[in-house]
Design a protein around this motif. Structure first.
Motif, PDB file in Angstrom:
ATOM      1  N   UNK A 177       0.850  -1.188   0.000  1.00  0.00           N
ATOM      2  CA  UNK A 177       0.000   0.000   0.000  1.00  0.00           C
ATOM      3  C   UNK A 177       0.882   1.232   0.000  1.00  0.00           C
ATOM      4  N   UNK A 178       0.549   2.215  -0.847  1.00  0.00           N
ATOM      5  CA  UNK A 178       1.263   3.481  -0.916  1.00  0.00           C
ATOM      6  C   UNK A 178       0.245   4.606  -0.839  1.00  0.00           C
ATOM      7  N   UNK A 179       0.287   5.333   0.267  1.00  0.00           N
ATOM      8  CA  UNK A 179      -0.652   6.438   0.495  1.00  0.00           C
ATOM      9  C   UNK A 179      -2.104   6.030   0.257  1.00  0.00           C
ATOM     10  N   UNK A 180      -2.443   4.864   0.793  1.00  0.00           N
ATOM     11  CA  UNK A 180      -3.828   4.417   0.738  1.00  0.00           C
ATOM     12  C   UNK A 180      -4.196   3.557  -0.447  1.00  0.00           C
ATOM     13  N   UNK A 181      -3.393   3.585  -1.519  1.00  0.00           N
ATOM     14  CA  UNK A 181      -3.692   2.781  -2.713  1.00  0.00           C
ATOM     15  C   UNK A 181      -2.900   1.481  -2.641  1.00  0.00           C
ATOM     16  N   UNK A 182      -3.551   0.364  -2.997  1.00  0.00           N
ATOM     17  CA  UNK A 182      -2.908  -0.941  -2.878  1.00  0.00           C
ATOM     18  C   UNK A 182      -2.554  -1.526  -4.240  1.00  0.00           C
ATOM     19  N   UNK A 183      -1.660  -2.512  -4.215  1.00  0.00           N
ATOM     20  CA  UNK A 183      -1.240  -3.206  -5.425  1.00  0.00           C
ATOM     21  C   UNK A 183      -0.503  -4.469  -5.053  1.00  0.00           C
ATOM     22  N   UNK A 184       0.052  -5.137  -6.034  1.00  0.00           N
ATOM     23  CA  UNK A 184       0.788  -6.376  -5.802  1.00  0.00           C
ATOM     24  C   UNK A 184       2.206  -6.255  -6.324  1.00  0.00           C
ATOM     25  N   UNK A 185       3.063  -7.158  -5.866  1.00  0.00           N
ATOM     26  CA  UNK A 185       4.468  -7.144  -6.268  1.00  0.00           C
ATOM     27  C   UNK A 185       5.005  -8.562  -6.262  1.00  0.00           C
TER      28      UNK A 185
END
Length: 474
Positions: A177-185
Motif C-alpha cells: 500500500x502506498x498512500x492508501x492505494x494498494x497493489x501487488x508485487x
C-alpha cells in the motif's frame, strides 16, 4: 562486463553496501575436516540441502538433498555418482558421472564459520546452492529470510533531498500500500544467493511497472526498500535483529598450556588497496595454550578460546612454544622472542594492543581505499569519514566511486557509478576495545577498535583502527 550486459542498477547495491557498512568481516582459517580441504572438496559424510538459483521466492523446502560419501561418491534422490577434485582450481569439483554430471562449468566449495556451502552446477545448466546440515543451512535460510520483504510500515524520504515522502507498507500475500492505494508485487529472493538484497517488481497498483531493492540487516534489524521512482524513495523500518549464530555447542578441547598471554598486532603496508592502507595481523595468546588470530569484530570477547565455532572447529588455534620457536596451528615453527613493545614472530614485530576502556574523541578521521579493476583499467574507491565530538556524538559519511574502462581493443563499454550516504548518532566505549554506535534510526552496532600509537585516553589520537578500517586524523 560490458555496459550492455549490465542492468541499469547493477552497481548500486555494491555501492550502497560499501558505504553503509562498517566492514565487519570474518572467515574460518584453513583447516582439514575428515581428511579433506573443505574449501575445495565436499566433506565425506556430510549432508546438504540444495536450493535452485532461479528467479522466485520459494525457499520453504530445498529442491533436493545431496549426500557425500567416502571415496568421492555422492547420492541424490535421483541417483548416485562420483566426482573428482582439482585442488589447484577455484571451481574445483567435477561431477564425473551420475545425475549431476554434464555442466561444462565446474562446481565449487566454500567453508566458513558455519560450515560448508557447495555451489553445484549440473547438467542442463542448472545451478544450486547446497548448505551443509546444521549451522550452514540455518544461516542460508536466514539469508533468504532477510531478502524477503517483511510485512511492516516503511516511512519514506526522497533520496536526493531528504524531504519527507509518502508512507509505504508491505502487506501479506505479496501486496503493498502506498498512500492508501494498494497493489501487488513479486520479489526475487532466490535468483542470486551471492547478493544480500532482493529485486522487487510492482505488477499492479500505484507503482505498476516500477522496481525496487529490498534488504534487511540481520545484526540491527534495519529493513530498507529502495524504490526507483522519480524521485527515488528510500523507505525504512526497524525490525528485530536476526543475527547469525556466533558459537557452536560444546567446548574446545584442551591443549597443552602455552604460558603466553597478551594481545598483539602487526601491520604491513597495503600494496593492493584491499586493506585500505595497512594490512593487520593479530595474535591474542592465552596461558591455556590457545591463540586467537583474527581481527575481532565487536571486541575482545570475540576471542572466546574455550568455545567452538558453529562449524565445530575451535574459535582459537593451539600454539606451542619451544624455547626460541613457536608453532601456531598447522603453520611451520617460526622464530619467537619477546621485545620491549611486544613479541617478534618470524620476521614480524607485533606490538601490544593497549586495552582502551574509556575514550572520548574529537575531530574528523578519514579512511580511504582503492581496489584496481581486473581485465581493464579503473577500480573502486571507498572513502569513509567519522567526525567525533567529546560529548559522545558522531557523524559518519561515505562515498564510493566504481569505474571500469576496457583495455584498448577489447569489446564492451565503460561503466562509471557513484554513491554516498551520511548518518549520525551517539558513540560510547562499552568494553575493552569495543565501541558501540547508536544511530538516529534506532539501530545499534558494536565494533572492535584500538589506537595504533599505543595511547588509551587521548581525545585526538593520530589514527584509529576501527571496524576493520584505518582512520587518520584530518
Amino acid at each position: 562486463m560490458t555496459a550492455g550486459r549490465m542492468r541499469r542498477h547493477a552497481l548500486l547495491p555494491l555501492l550502497g553496501a560499501l558505504v553503509a557498512s562498517l566492514a565487519w568481516a570474518s572467515g574460518a582459517g584453513a583447516a582439514t575436516v575428515k581428511g579433506v580441504d573443505p574449501a575445495k572438496e565436499p566433506i565425506p559424510g556430510a549432508s546438504f540441502s540444495c536450493y535452485q538459483e532461479v528467479k522466485g521466492d520459494s525457499y520453504a523446502t530445498p529442491a533436493f538433498t545431496l549426500g557425500i560419501e567416502a571415496g568421492r561418491r555422492y547420492t541424490t534422490p535421483f541417483g548416485s555418482g562420483s566426482f573428482s577434485v582439482d585442488p589447484s582450481e577455484i571451481l574445483s569439483i567435477t561431477w564425473t558421472d551420475g545425475p549431476l554430471a554434464g555442466n561444462f562449468i565446474e562446481s565449487s566449495a566454500r567453508f566458513d564459520d558455519w560450515g560448508q556451502v557447495l555451489s553445484v552446477r549440473t547438467g542442463g545448466e542448472l545451478e544450486f546452492q547446497c548448505y551443509q546440515s546444521g549451522a550452514a543451512h540455518q544461516v542460508g535460510l536466514i539469508g533468504y529470510g532477510l531478502k524477503d520483504p517483511a510485512v511492516a510500515t516503511y516511512p519514506c524520504v526522497v533520496r536526493d533531498t531528504g524531504a519527507k515522502g509518502p508512507t509505504f507498507e508491505i502487506l501479506p500475500n505479496r501486496t503493498y500500500r502506498l498512500d492508501g492505494a494498494t497493489g501487488s508485487y513479486t520479489a526475487d529472493v532466490t535468483g542470486d544467493s551471492s547478493e544480500d538484497y532482493s529485486s522487487v517488481d510492482f505488477s499492479s497498483g500505484p507503482l505498476t511497472g516500477e522496481n525496487a531493492f529490498y534488504e534487511q540487516d540481520g545484526d540491527t534489524g534495519l529493513r530498507e526498500m529502495s524504490i526507483f521512482t522519480t524521485p527515488r524513495l528510500e523507505c525504512r523500518s526497524l525490525g528485530k535483529p536476526v543475527p547469525k549464530p556466533r558459537f557452536g555447542a560444546g567446548k574446545a578441547p584442551k591443549v597443552a598450556k602455552g604460558g603466553l598471554s597478551g594481545f598483539y598486532a602487526s601491520f604491513q603496508v597495503d600494496v593492493t588497496g584491499i586493506c585500505g592502507g595497512l594490512c593487520w595481523d593479530y595474535v591474542l595468546f592465552t596461558p591455556q595454550g590457545r591463540v586467537y588470530t583474527r581481527e575481532p569484530e565487536t571486541g575482545l570477547k570475540d576471542a572466546a578460546c574455550t568455545r567452538l565455532l558453529p562449524n565445530g572447529l575451535p574459535v582459537c588455534e593451539a600454539y606451542r612454544r619451544n624455547g626460541s620457536t613457536i608453532t601456531i596451528g598447522d603453520d611451520p615453527p617460526a622464530a619467537f622472542r619477546k621485545t620491549g613493545k611486544g613479541v617478534r614472530i618470524g620476521t614480524r614485530d607485533y606490538r601490544r594492543v593497549a586495552p582502551t576502556t574509556r575514550l572520548k574523541l574529537r575531530g574528523k578521521y578519514r579512511s580511504f581505499s582503492f581496489i584496481a579493476a581486473g581485465g581493464g583499467t579503473g577500480g573502486t574507491a571507498v572513502e569513509r569519514i567519522f567526525t567525533f565530538k567529546t560529548k559522545g556524538t558522531f557523524t559518519r559519511s561515505g562515498f564510493v566511486g566504481a569505474s571500469f574502462f576496457p583495455a584498448p581493443g577489447d569489446p564492451g563499454g565503460s561503466v562509471v557509478a557513484t554513491g554516498g550516504s551520511t548518518n549520525a548518532g551517539r558513540y560510547r566505549v562499552v568494553g575493552p576495545n569495543s565501541m558501540e554506535f547508536r544511530f538516529g534510526d534506532g539501530t545499534r552496532r558494536r565494533a572492535f577498535f584500538f589506537l595504533p600509537n599505543g595511547a588509551t585516553k587521548s581525545t585526538r589520537p593520530g589514527s584509529i583502527r576501527l571496524a576493520g578500517n584505518d582512520y587518520v586524523a584530518k
